[in-house]
Design a protein around this motif. Structure first.
Motif, PDB file in Angstrom:
ATOM      1  N   UNK A   1       0.836  -1.203   0.000  1.00  0.00           N
ATOM      2  CA  UNK A   1       0.000   0.000   0.000  1.00  0.00           C
ATOM      3  C   UNK A   1       0.870   1.252   0.000  1.00  0.00           C
ATOM      4  N   UNK A   2       1.994   1.197   0.711  1.00  0.00           N
ATOM      5  CA  UNK A   2       2.906   2.349   0.753  1.00  0.00           C
ATOM      6  C   UNK A   2       3.465   2.640  -0.634  1.00  0.00           C
ATOM      7  N   UNK A   3       3.780   1.588  -1.394  1.00  0.00           N
ATOM      8  CA  UNK A   3       4.313   1.778  -2.750  1.00  0.00           C
ATOM      9  C   UNK A   3       3.260   2.355  -3.680  1.00  0.00           C
ATOM     10  N   UNK A   4       2.002   1.911  -3.518  1.00  0.00           N
ATOM     11  CA  UNK A   4       0.937   2.457  -4.367  1.00  0.00           C
ATOM     12  C   UNK A   4       0.626   3.907  -4.007  1.00  0.00           C
ATOM     13  N   UNK A   5       0.871   4.286  -2.755  1.00  0.00           N
ATOM     14  CA  UNK A   5       0.628   5.672  -2.344  1.00  0.00           C
ATOM     15  C   UNK A   5       1.753   6.587  -2.824  1.00  0.00           C
ATOM     16  N   UNK A   6       2.975   6.118  -2.765  1.00  0.00           N
ATOM     17  CA  UNK A   6       4.086   6.904  -3.297  1.00  0.00           C
ATOM     18  C   UNK A   6       4.030   6.822  -4.824  1.00  0.00           C
ATOM     19  N   UNK A   7       4.913   7.512  -5.495  1.00  0.00           N
ATOM     20  CA  UNK A   7       4.941   7.422  -6.963  1.00  0.00           C
ATOM     21  C   UNK A   7       5.843   6.255  -7.345  1.00  0.00           C
ATOM     22  N   UNK A   8       5.230   5.154  -7.760  1.00  0.00           N
ATOM     23  CA  UNK A   8       5.954   3.904  -8.015  1.00  0.00           C
ATOM     24  C   UNK A   8       5.615   3.380  -9.407  1.00  0.00           C
ATOM     25  N   UNK A   9       6.640   2.960 -10.137  1.00  0.00           N
ATOM     26  CA  UNK A   9       6.445   2.346 -11.453  1.00  0.00           C
ATOM     27  C   UNK A   9       6.551   0.834 -11.321  1.00  0.00           C
ATOM     28  N   UNK A  10       5.542   0.127 -11.792  1.00  0.00           N
ATOM     29  CA  UNK A  10       5.546  -1.330 -11.807  1.00  0.00           C
ATOM     30  C   UNK A  10       5.747  -1.784 -13.249  1.00  0.00           C
ATOM     31  N   UNK A  11       6.822  -2.533 -13.485  1.00  0.00           N
ATOM     32  CA  UNK A  11       7.134  -3.007 -14.833  1.00  0.00           C
ATOM     33  C   UNK A  11       7.053  -4.527 -14.841  1.00  0.00           C
ATOM     34  N   UNK A  12       6.097  -5.053 -15.595  1.00  0.00           N
ATOM     35  CA  UNK A  12       5.859  -6.496 -15.680  1.00  0.00           C
ATOM     36  C   UNK A  12       6.455  -7.003 -16.982  1.00  0.00           C
ATOM     37  N   UNK A  13       7.639  -7.635 -16.871  1.00  0.00           N
ATOM     38  CA  UNK A  13       8.326  -8.180 -18.048  1.00  0.00           C
ATOM     39  C   UNK A  13       7.766  -9.575 -18.338  1.00  0.00           C
ATOM     40  N   UNK A  14       6.861  -9.675 -19.291  1.00  0.00           N
ATOM     41  CA  UNK A  14       6.261 -10.950 -19.639  1.00  0.00           C
ATOM     42  C   UNK A  14       6.919 -11.593 -20.840  1.00  0.00           C
ATOM     43  N   UNK A  15       6.311 -12.685 -21.307  1.00  0.00           N
ATOM     44  CA  UNK A  15       6.855 -13.404 -22.459  1.00  0.00           C
ATOM     45  C   UNK A  15       6.577 -12.663 -23.764  1.00  0.00           C
TER      46      UNK A  15
ATOM     47  N   UNK B   1       0.248   6.463  -8.009  1.00  0.00           N
ATOM     48  CA  UNK B   1       0.514   7.625  -7.151  1.00  0.00           C
ATOM     49  C   UNK B   1      -0.742   7.912  -6.351  1.00  0.00           C
ATOM     50  N   UNK B   2      -0.574   8.139  -5.049  1.00  0.00           N
ATOM     51  CA  UNK B   2      -1.716   8.379  -4.158  1.00  0.00           C
ATOM     52  C   UNK B   2      -2.726   7.233  -4.211  1.00  0.00           C
ATOM     53  N   UNK B   3      -2.194   6.016  -4.358  1.00  0.00           N
ATOM     54  CA  UNK B   3      -3.017   4.794  -4.377  1.00  0.00           C
ATOM     55  C   UNK B   3      -3.938   4.715  -5.594  1.00  0.00           C
TER      56      UNK B   3
ATOM     57  N   UNK C   1       8.786   9.704  -9.734  1.00  0.00           N
ATOM     58  CA  UNK C   1       8.907   8.283  -9.392  1.00  0.00           C
ATOM     59  C   UNK C   1      10.097   8.072  -8.461  1.00  0.00           C
ATOM     60  N   UNK C   2       9.832   7.444  -7.314  1.00  0.00           N
ATOM     61  CA  UNK C   2      10.903   7.217  -6.341  1.00  0.00           C
ATOM     62  C   UNK C   2      11.311   5.742  -6.287  1.00  0.00           C
ATOM     63  N   UNK C   3      10.518   4.873  -6.911  1.00  0.00           N
ATOM     64  CA  UNK C   3      10.819   3.441  -6.850  1.00  0.00           C
ATOM     65  C   UNK C   3      10.294   2.754  -8.099  1.00  0.00           C
ATOM     66  N   UNK C   4      11.022   1.733  -8.543  1.00  0.00           N
ATOM     67  CA  UNK C   4      10.590   0.916  -9.660  1.00  0.00           C
ATOM     68  C   UNK C   4      10.582  -0.548  -9.204  1.00  0.00           C
ATOM     69  N   UNK C   5       9.448  -1.220  -9.413  1.00  0.00           N
ATOM     70  CA  UNK C   5       9.314  -2.625  -9.024  1.00  0.00           C
ATOM     71  C   UNK C   5       9.182  -3.454 -10.299  1.00  0.00           C
ATOM     72  N   UNK C   6      10.031  -4.473 -10.421  1.00  0.00           N
ATOM     73  CA  UNK C   6      10.025  -5.348 -11.592  1.00  0.00           C
ATOM     74  C   UNK C   6       9.386  -6.680 -11.227  1.00  0.00           C
ATOM     75  N   UNK C   7       8.589  -7.220 -12.140  1.00  0.00           N
ATOM     76  CA  UNK C   7       8.004  -8.535 -11.936  1.00  0.00           C
ATOM     77  C   UNK C   7       7.850  -9.215 -13.293  1.00  0.00           C
ATOM     78  N   UNK C   8       7.320 -10.440 -13.288  1.00  0.00           N
ATOM     79  CA  UNK C   8       7.190 -11.193 -14.531  1.00  0.00           C
ATOM     80  C   UNK C   8       8.389 -12.098 -14.762  1.00  0.00           C
ATOM     81  N   UNK C   9       8.181 -13.151 -15.551  1.00  0.00           N
ATOM     82  CA  UNK C   9       9.236 -14.140 -15.766  1.00  0.00           C
ATOM     83  C   UNK C   9      10.515 -13.565 -16.341  1.00  0.00           C
ATOM     84  N   UNK C  10      10.394 -12.613 -17.281  1.00  0.00           N
ATOM     85  CA  UNK C  10      11.584 -12.057 -17.927  1.00  0.00           C
ATOM     86  C   UNK C  10      12.341 -11.084 -17.038  1.00  0.00           C
TER      87      UNK C  10
END
Length: 283
Positions: A115-129, A138-140, A234-243
């Motif tokens: 929830x803290x990450x969604x409230x701050x300015x956070x980029x979520x990058x999902x590296x898929x196939x 930002x701000x949830x 943006x203060x944080x970037x979170x990476x997810x996904x298989x790639x």
């Protein structure tokens, strides 16, 4: 999910003839008008209210404010009507009842981001196939969403262009792939064996192929972040996904973009990981 999704920004002005206290009914009417917007051959899958312009100010929750003007700003997630209908038809034929649909990028964010990450300015990058999804919170609130038609399979296909079978190309990528290659004079001349009968490819050639495509994906991701207008926040970037399991992907992103914030990799419960990135056998 996937490349079928798009987003469109919509502004809904609401006429008020005199000073009026904003009620839930007024907000509901503005939201209903947004959902009713006409999009030829497209369907709105999800609506994310951004903020409401009340007079000259912007408010996330304007209920109770007295004003004579209010506009609603929305981020609408859409796809082609035919795509959703085909999915629904398949489910009906399979006798599967669906009470509700969720868009994959939002489900991934709920699973991966705090929830803290969604409230701050956070980029979520999902590296898929097949695709790479860029979401910014930002701000949830989901403020930006774009899906790039580039993913881990593009790297595999590039390796296959050297007349290498798909299974061998995937194994080479997983076993030896680095998003940012590191060579010494000795390792640059190394060769990797694969296939049956045995063939070889030089470590340098494989690294050049993988790094070039990975670089292209990262540049496109960063371009979307710049287009969002939120890059400086943006203060944080979170990476997810298989790639996202590609070795040194964090270093590659930092050296390509000069992003100074924190970058971390999170495995999503939404995804199914069939193999461990570091444990793919070559024989």
């Amino acid at each position: 999910g996937g490349n079928a999704l798009r987003t469109i920004v919509n502004r809904v002005p609401y006429n008020i003839n005199e000073e009026t206290k904003i009620t839930q009914e007024i907000i509901d009417n503005i939201n209903d008008e947004d959902i009713s917007m006409q999009l030829p051959n497209m369907e709105i899958l999800d609506v994310i209210p951004q903020e409401y312009k009340v007079g000259h100010d912007y408010e996330i929750d304007p209920i109770g404010i007295v004003t004579n003007s209010i506009d609603g700003n929305f981020l609408n997630v859409i796809c082609k009507t035919a795509i959703k209908k085909n999915l629904e038809d398949c489910l009906v034929k399979a006798n599967i009842e669906v009470p509700e649909y969720y868009i994959s990028p939002k489900a991934t964010a709920v699973a991966v981001l705090s929830e803290a990450e969604r409230k701050s300015c956070c980029a979520l990058v999902d590296f898929g196939a097949e695709t790479t999804t860029v979401s910014i919170y930002k701000n949830n609130i989901l403020r930006f969403l774009d899906i790039l038609p580039l993913g881990g399979n593009n790297i595999t296909k590039d390796i296959m262009s050297e007349k290498i079978e798909k299974e061998d190309a995937e194994r080479l990528k997983i076993k030896y792939g680095y998003a940012k290659s590191k060579f010494t004079e000795e390792s640059e001349n190394e060769k990797y064996s694969f296939g049956e009968p045995k063939r070889t490819i030089s470590a340098k050639q494989l690294a050049d192929i993988i790094e070039a495509r990975q670089q292209e994906i990262i540049v496109n991701v960063w371009n979307q972040i710049e287009l969002s207008g939120l890059k400086s926040e943006i203060i944080e970037m979170v990476l997810t996904g298989g790639a996202s399991n590609m070795r040194d992907i964090v270093d590659a992103i930092k050296s390509t973009t000069n992003f100074s914030g924190e970058i971390k990799i999170m495995k999503s419960p939404c995804a199914s990981f069939k193999v461990k990135w570091d444990d793919m056998p070559m024989d």
